[in-house]
Design an enzyme around this catalytic site. Sequence first.
Site, PDB file in Angstrom:
ATOM      1  N   ASP A   1       0.277  -6.300   5.682  1.00 48.76           N
ATOM      2  CA  ASP A   1      -0.561  -5.291   6.444  1.00 48.76           C
ATOM      3  C   ASP A   1      -2.145  -5.369   5.661  1.00 48.76           C
ATOM      4  O   ASP A   1      -2.481  -5.855   4.528  1.00 48.76           O
ATOM      5  CB  ASP A   1      -0.220  -4.033   6.447  1.00 48.76           C
ATOM      6  CG  ASP A   1       0.157  -3.418   4.911  1.00 48.76           C
ATOM      7  OD1 ASP A   1       0.459  -4.364   3.983  1.00 48.76           O
ATOM      8  OD2 ASP A   1      -0.262  -2.265   4.734  1.00 48.76           O
TER       9      ASP A   1
ATOM     10  N   GLU B   1       1.792  -1.408   2.845  1.00 53.71           N
ATOM     11  CA  GLU B   1       1.206  -1.473   1.484  1.00 53.71           C
ATOM     12  C   GLU B   1      -0.100  -0.604   1.397  1.00 53.71           C
ATOM     13  O   GLU B   1      -0.267   0.140   0.466  1.00 53.71           O
ATOM     14  CB  GLU B   1       0.981  -2.921   1.018  1.00 53.71           C
ATOM     15  CG  GLU B   1       0.504  -2.882  -0.732  1.00 53.71           C
ATOM     16  CD  GLU B   1      -0.930  -2.722  -1.060  1.00 53.71           C
ATOM     17  OE1 GLU B   1      -1.267  -2.459  -2.126  1.00 53.71           O
ATOM     18  OE2 GLU B   1      -1.606  -2.663  -0.037  1.00 53.71           O
TER      19      GLU B   1
END
Length: 364
Positions: free
Chosen positions: A75, A135
């Site tokens: 991400d 994350e």
Amino acid sequence: MGIVSELNLREDVAKLTERIMNIESVSGNEKALADQVYETLRGLSHLEVHRDGDSIVARTNLGRAQRVVLAGHLDTVPLPHVAGARGTVPATVTDGVLYGRGATDMKGGVAVQLALAAELTGPRFDVTYIFYDHEEVAAEKSGLGRLARNSPQLLQADFAILLEPTNGTVEGGCNGTSRFLVRTTGTAAHSARAWMGENAIHKAAPILVRLASYEPATVDVEGLAYRESMNAVRISGGVAGNVIPDYCEVEVNYRFAPDKNLSDAEAAVRSLFEGFDVERTDGAEGARPGLDQPIAASLVQILGQEPKPKYGWTDVSRFSALGISAVNFGPGDALLAHTDDEHVSQQAIRDCLNTLRLWLTEAN
């Protein structure tokens, strides 16, 4: 019928990075990229592949004496809102520099992982490649945390490398982080008759004075100098423009060296703000450098550079909590992460790939 992958893991790793960057994967929207990674890795016969949501684990099982992890998150933070910003999607290339969201944090590192996963059928260690979601958001959403809860056996290893941007040098461990609310209370009154009340915002002044006078330590941990910091990051109080405030809170962020745990950090903050109401609202343990074993020393030797400390918190802390020594090593400048001008040199990505390839095959 499976998804047809658009990723060619054997092309130039800088071009692979560009392709990965062009698949937008802001936190919560990782599925399209996770699908591509999963379908591509499933086609490699030398790997066992496991998927948990939008996190993928691919492992060799060659019976090697040691196992290492190469990990990275899929991400990114949200795209820039500034018109004309280059740190967006799709990526662009100018004079050998790759611009776009995720260039440094951390799709260059993910591309390196994928290239190695495809190429290395007989590395000197068994290798676990981990690609995980969420994350860049609240810790409870972390795909790596979910893997640790659901399938901890898949994460077990002797050593781990998180391919976060480090400008191509090893950064050992990481500082811990914690947040606190330091509160004051008073008595509300009409501001025209302020003497009838007690101003909670005014009473917060000593909190700021103590912070301004605070001298952060630099702590040596296994030969690396971790610089600490403690700062007010938010202050709130008051209810209206004509009311003496009866409540105020200052949010304090303490970044602490990995010689301390969360309890130590909390004790330090409470000591500094003795006499005030203090509540810890969040915290994550740091991680020691992870450089005290031959497997780590061999990577440092190949690089020929002195390791540095990691001041920010990273997921090496999660590996440390599992008893796995871990370091940060990846392409790109961490100071460019999340910026409207996020970029990375194409050559830096190639150099990272070459270093890890050599490290993983040097005894073969």
